[in-house]
Design a protein around this motif. Structure first.
Motif, short mmCIF file in Angstrom:
data_model
loop_
_atom_site.label_atom_id
_atom_site.label_comp_id
_atom_site.label_asym_id
_atom_site.label_seq_id
_atom_site.Cartn_x
_atom_site.Cartn_y
_atom_site.Cartn_z
N LYS A 40 17.20 -8.86 56.89
CA LYS A 40 15.80 -8.47 56.78
C LYS A 40 14.94 -9.55 56.11
O LYS A 40 13.95 -10.00 56.67
N SER A 54 12.67 -12.11 58.33
CA SER A 54 11.22 -11.89 58.27
C SER A 54 10.48 -13.15 57.80
O SER A 54 9.49 -13.57 58.42
N GLU A 74 0.53 -10.53 61.46
CA GLU A 74 1.12 -9.20 61.63
C GLU A 74 2.45 -9.08 60.92
O GLU A 74 2.86 -7.98 60.53
N GLU A 75 3.14 -10.18 60.75
CA GLU A 75 4.46 -10.15 60.11
C GLU A 75 4.37 -10.09 58.59
O GLU A 75 5.27 -9.54 57.93
N ARG A 95 4.84 -6.73 56.82
CA ARG A 95 6.24 -6.29 56.95
C ARG A 95 7.12 -7.04 55.95
O ARG A 95 8.01 -6.44 55.32
N GLU A 126 6.64 -5.64 52.52
CA GLU A 126 7.34 -4.35 52.38
C GLU A 126 8.82 -4.59 52.12
O GLU A 126 9.44 -3.91 51.29
N ILE A 127 9.39 -5.56 52.82
CA ILE A 127 10.81 -5.90 52.63
C ILE A 127 11.04 -6.44 51.22
O ILE A 127 11.99 -6.04 50.53
#
Length: 225
Positions: free
Chosen positions: A105, A109, A124-125, A128, A131-132
């Motif tokens: 993850k 990412s 957009e990444e 995420r 959050e990771i």
């Protein structure tokens, strides 16, 4: 007792190889290093890792062990001093989970989702990735290291973050983590990256910046998203 043969096949820049170097040095194991040119892999590397043909490879008394997380566990089971995994089975399972989380993850990412992307896809990444990383922040609550009061397997697995993340930030011109959202992660980065055995083995920063910038440019030029 016959002298042990311990060799590490690695590249100068690979964070995966660093994990193995750190583990052996933390345990006080003497070893030889074989630096591989990954654009011209040696016959020995291809012999010892015929499946993936990648570094790192640990050669212990003529027997090769491949894949860095597998190597870390082998090192921990073979040389008992300075244990990297907890004794409790549940805690050991948790450590394996977070080490795998780091590769599956976190690394995916940040490297493939952010370093090797640009524009809207990169934008957009980023949420995420945040959050990771927040999961790591939560896991550090009440602890100095992911391993507790001393460096453990999870710290070695995630150790690249403590150095390579700053290099990635410089290459892409974006600050990904700050004190407000990630105070514990930043404190861990400081503690881990300056531990003597860790600090003395980092690759040259300027060379890594140049390598990462060139890799990013090449990937974007090929249109690999």
């Amino acid at each position: 007792m016959a002298e042990e043969e311990v060799k590490v096949f690695r590249s100068w820049s690979s964070a995966f190889g660093l994990r193995v170097i750190w583990a052996l040095k933390l345990k006080g194991v003497e070893f030889d290093t074989v630096y591989e040119d990954l654009s011209n892999k040696s016959p020995l590397l291809l012999q010892y890792n015929p499946v993936h043909k990648k570094v790192p490879v640990l050669l212990h008394n003529g027997k090769p062990i491949c894949e860095s997380l597998v190597i870390l566990e082998y090192v921990d089971e073979t040389w008992k001093q300075f244990p990297l995994l907890p004794q409790d089975p549940h805690e050991r399972a948790k450590a394996r989970f977070w080490a795998k989380f780091g590769d599956d993850k976190v690394l995916q990412s940040i490297v493939f989702g952010i370093l090797f992307k640009e524009g809207k896809e990169q934008e957009e990444e980023i949420p995420r990735a945040m959050e990771i990383l927040q999961h790591l922040e939560e896991e550090l609550k009440g602890k100095k290291f992911f391993g507790g009061e001393k460096i453990g397997l999870v710290d070695l697995a995630l150790g690249w973050l403590a150095y390579y993340l700053g290099i990635i930030e410089e290459v892409i011109g974006l600050k990904l983590i700050g004190q407000e959202k990630f105070p514990l992660l930043l404190q861990w980065i400081q503690e881990f990256s300056t531990a003597p055995i860790i600090q003395e083995n980092w690759p040259p920063r300027d060379k890594l910046i140049a390598k990462f910038a060139a890799s990013r440019e090449a990937v974007l030029a090929r249109g690999l998203k």
